[in-house]
Every structure is written in C-alpha cells, then in structure tokens.
Design a protein around this motif. Structure first.
Motif, PDB file in Angstrom:
ATOM      1  N   UNK A 115       0.910  -1.232   0.037  1.00 30.68           N
ATOM      2  CA  UNK A 115       0.174   0.119   0.152  1.00 30.68           C
ATOM      3  C   UNK A 115       1.089   1.249  -0.182  1.00 30.68           C
ATOM      4  N   UNK A 116       0.483   2.392  -0.413  1.00 27.89           N
ATOM      5  CA  UNK A 116       1.221   3.625  -0.488  1.00 27.89           C
ATOM      6  C   UNK A 116       1.012   4.370   0.829  1.00 27.89           C
ATOM      7  N   UNK A 117       1.743   5.330   1.095  1.00 26.96           N
ATOM      8  CA  UNK A 117       1.855   5.941   2.401  1.00 26.96           C
ATOM      9  C   UNK A 117       0.558   6.882   2.704  1.00 26.96           C
ATOM     10  N   UNK A 118       0.020   7.489   1.692  1.00 24.76           N
ATOM     11  CA  UNK A 118      -1.167   8.075   1.715  1.00 24.76           C
ATOM     12  C   UNK A 118      -2.344   7.308   2.168  1.00 24.76           C
ATOM     13  N   UNK A 159      -6.230  -1.185  -0.210  1.00 23.96           N
ATOM     14  CA  UNK A 159      -6.459  -0.617   1.296  1.00 23.96           C
ATOM     15  C   UNK A 159      -6.242  -1.800   2.504  1.00 23.96           C
ATOM     16  N   UNK A 160      -6.077  -1.732   3.544  1.00 22.65           N
ATOM     17  CA  UNK A 160      -5.700  -2.733   4.397  1.00 22.65           C
ATOM     18  C   UNK A 160      -6.910  -3.500   4.624  1.00 22.65           C
ATOM     19  N   UNK A 208     -10.220   1.747   8.804  1.00 21.99           N
ATOM     20  CA  UNK A 208      -9.971   1.051   7.450  1.00 21.99           C
ATOM     21  C   UNK A 208     -10.779   1.736   6.597  1.00 21.99           C
ATOM     22  N   UNK A 209     -11.793   2.084   6.954  1.00 18.33           N
ATOM     23  CA  UNK A 209     -12.923   2.868   6.010  1.00 18.33           C
ATOM     24  C   UNK A 209     -11.930   4.261   5.401  1.00 18.33           C
ATOM     25  N   UNK A 225      -7.698   5.240  -0.792  1.00 15.44           N
ATOM     26  CA  UNK A 225      -7.715   4.398  -1.872  1.00 15.44           C
ATOM     27  C   UNK A 225      -8.377   4.506  -3.017  1.00 15.44           C
ATOM     28  N   UNK A 226      -9.679   4.589  -2.831  1.00 19.40           N
ATOM     29  CA  UNK A 226     -10.811   4.534  -3.980  1.00 19.40           C
ATOM     30  C   UNK A 226     -10.760   5.907  -4.684  1.00 19.40           C
ATOM     31  N   UNK A 227     -10.676   7.068  -3.985  1.00 17.44           N
ATOM     32  CA  UNK A 227     -10.335   8.102  -4.539  1.00 17.44           C
ATOM     33  C   UNK A 227      -9.179   8.238  -5.549  1.00 17.44           C
TER      34      UNK A 227
END
Ligand code: PLP
Length: 383
Positions: free
Chosen positions: A15-18, A195-196, A246-247, A253-255
């Motif tokens: 996953x990326x840091x953002x 995402x996680x 997580x949400x 992540x979705x954006x």
C-alpha cells in the motif's frame, strides 16, 4: 539493514503511504454526518468499480466473511448450488455451503485450468433444481482467471443466482457486474482496492435482494436485512460499528483509483504481469497456470526440481526484505507466487526479479545472473 518488507503477495498487497496515513486520522462516529458522507462515497465509488448500479453493501470482515454472507443470505437449507472449483477458494465456497447446510454440487477442475461453460451447462441439465452457481473470478491459489462474461451470458434468464468471489479480481481486472449478469459479487479491501484488510463488499442484483428477503438467514451479524435497513436510514451506515480507520484508508485508496483511472491501473498491472511472465520464462522456469487461463493479478511459478518453494520465499524475505507467496494446499511443495497488483511498479518488479535471481543462484539453480532481469527490462522498454 532493517528494511520495510515489500509485499509482492496477492493480498494483502503493498500500500502507499497516503492510504496508510489516512487510517491514522482521529475517529469519526459512524452514526453521525461526520462519517456518513465518507461511507456513502465509498459505496458509490465501489459501484463504479464493480460496474453496477445495483445495491452494494459493506461488511466488517475479510473476503471469507463476504463469501459466507453471500451463501448464508441467499439459500434455504438443503438447496442445491453448483460450486465451481478451480482451486482453493472455489473449494472454500463448497465448505461454506456445507456449514450452512446447503447441498453443494462441486464441479472440480484440475488446478491451473479454467472453468468451461459447457461443463456448467451439463451440470445444470443433470440437476435442474440447482438454485445458484458460485465461480471464483480470479483464483489466487492457481493464478486462474475465469471467464465470467461467457458464464454470465449462458446463465442469463436461467432461474439460478450467479455468484462470484471477486476478492482478488475486482479492482484489479476488468469486471462488469451488470453487463455480465451477476447476481452477487463479493470482494474485500486488501487486494484490488489497495487498502488494508477489514472491509468486505457485497453487491446484489434485484433478484438477489428478492431471494434474500425470502430466506430465513441463520447468520445474525452477516444478515443482510440489517445492512439494507441501515443503509436506507437518513444517516446511512453499517448496522454495527464499522472498522472506521480502515474505511478512512479505503476512501483514500478509492479516490486515488478514480483519480488515476481504473482502466489505466488495469493496463499497468497487465504490463507488469507480461514482463514478469517473460522474465520467468527467460530464467528457464515454467508457469503453472494453463496459458489460456493466466491472470494479471499474480503469476504462479513452478519451482525448479530439488528446491522447495519455502526455500525461495525464505531466502528472498530474510536476505532482501521482499515477500513472495508460497503455494497453497497440495501446491505448497511445487509453486511460488508473485503478485503484480498493489502500489507497485517497474521499480519493485525489477528489484524482485533481481533478488529472486540472487536467491536462485544461492540455492544452486542459476549459474549466471541477469537473464531474468534483462528480459524484464526489455519487456518494459518495449511497452
Ligand atoms: C479469491 C479469493 N477468495 C477469497 C479469499 C479469502 O479472503 P480473506 O483472506 O480476505 O478472507 C482470498 C484471499 O486470499 C482470495 O484470494
């Protein structure tokens, strides 16, 4: 050097840091308008990525929870389903169906092979009382991508619910819930959705909703009637406390997927997978999955004779901080797996293949270094 581990595994993925940092935000209460817009936006972005304008609900669970939700809500005890098994996750649907006292008819394929419409047709002819068909979209244990579009075309207008486990496929491979006539499509946050782990997803056609309203679901936490009711409240939410952090990450992540463009992401994964397949062959290794079934999510590689997959996974992990996946079930002795999805690019793939070469040299398989990496570089330069 104590490095972060690079996850080249088919879930959880790198996953990326953002996305990770988004999960560190202060909590918002899930029954307030501080949280509801984020929940609703996750649902609408996911509908875009599932390519559906039907109902989509979220659970607090990993993918298996979403699989269980699909089975528990849609069938009466004793009902027959056709459980298409192209690997370990297809078998899991059969096990869940047994747990809920259904009557699953397994349609088993040799591992590495994809499901065929004609076989499904034969089983439905033999068993006209079948009420549902389960098919794994991307079978993570075997690297098989099943052709849901053709199966959906065949099942259209038949009185069976078409259910897919899209845990490792949706978000990572082109997928069209409505156009392919799916009734129930499930997935989870930790693979294609970058995402996680912790959020399950379940999208439902109108007839899937009609069926669940008629079923006396024997699950409580995963009874979708609660989820539908809560999604329709003035402040839409989950029925229970969600995995709020997580949400937050999932939303980020979705954006990001939307900003980059999901088609571009599919093309990126395809390029990574093509390059990986080329370099695997250049190394003199073979791919376990049948050529007509390979997927861009992961590549399943036969281990050279005399070497156990665990030795490769251990060496690449312990010496270099990169995690590959071993084989599942009876493939544990035979294959290792490399994912081509996640927040990864050419950089991670070149590192992974270079380090795999070092490991294969240490383990006595490779004499000369650089063959796989060169093939990978050539493939990238031609894309
Ligand atoms: C195709 C598929 N289905 C189901 C699952 C199970 O998901 P989870 O481990 O999130 O419960 C996985 C996880 O690897 C998967 O790849």
């Amino acid at each position: 050097m104590d490095l972060d581990i690079l996850l080249m595994t088919p879930g959880p993925v790198q996953l990326d840091s953002e996305v990770l940092l988004a999960g560190a935000r202060p909590l918002r209460h899930h029954r307030t308008n501080d949280f509801a817009p984020l929940y609703s936006e996750c649902v609408s972005l996911l509908k875009k990525f599932f390519k559906t304008n039907k109902r989509l609900l979220l659970t607090t669970s990993s993918g298996t929870g979403a699989m269980e939700t699909a089975i528990a809500n849609h069938f009466h005890p004793g009902e027959k389903i056709l459980s298409v098994e192209t690997g370990a996750f297809g078998e899991r649907f059969t096990q869940i169906a047994h747990a809920f006292k259904l009557n699953p008819i397994p349609l088993k394929y040799p591992w590495g092979h994809r499901a065929k419409v004609e076989d499904i047709a034969k089983e439905l002819d033999k068993n006209p009382d079948i009420k549902g068909v389960t098919v794994t979209f991307n079978e993570t244990s075997t690297g098989v991508r099943n052709d849901l579009e053709s199966i959906g075309k065949f099942l259209k207008n038949k009185d069976v619910l078409f259910i897919t486990d899209g845990v490792s496929g949706i978000g990572a491979l082109p997928f069209e819930m409505d156009a392919w006539n799916l009734d129930v499509a499930i997935s989870a946050s930790q693979k294609g959705f970058l995402a996680p782990p912790g959020v399950g997803m379940i999208a439902l056609s109108e007839r899937a909703i009609a069926k669940l309203q008629a079923v006396d679901c024997s699950a409580y936490y995963f009874n979708l009637k609660h989820y539908i009711k809560n999604q329709d409240l003035p402040i839409p939410s989950y029925p229970w406390t969600p995995a709020i952090s997580v949400m937050f990450s999932l939303h980020e992540a979705l954006k990001k997927i939307e900003r980059v463009g999901i088609e571009k992401i599919f093309a990126h994964y395809h390029n990574l997978a093509e390059a990986l397949r080329t370099s695997v062959k250049a190394l003199g290794l073979s791919i376990f999955t049948q050529p007509d079934a390979v997927s861009d999510v992961l590549t399943v590689i036969n281990t050279p004779p005399g070497i156990h997959p665990k030795q490769i996974v251990k060496e690449v992990h312990d010496s270099y901080g990169v995690l590959l996946a071993g084989g599942q079930d009876h493939l544990a002795e035979k294959v290792f797996r490399i994912a081509t999805i996640g927040a990864i690019g050419e950089r991670e793939m070149i590192g992974t293949i270079g380090l795999l070469e070092l490991a294969l040299k240490k383990l006595g398989y490779l004499k000369d270094l650089g063959v796989g990496t060169t093939a990978l570089l050539k493939s990238f330069s031609q894309q």
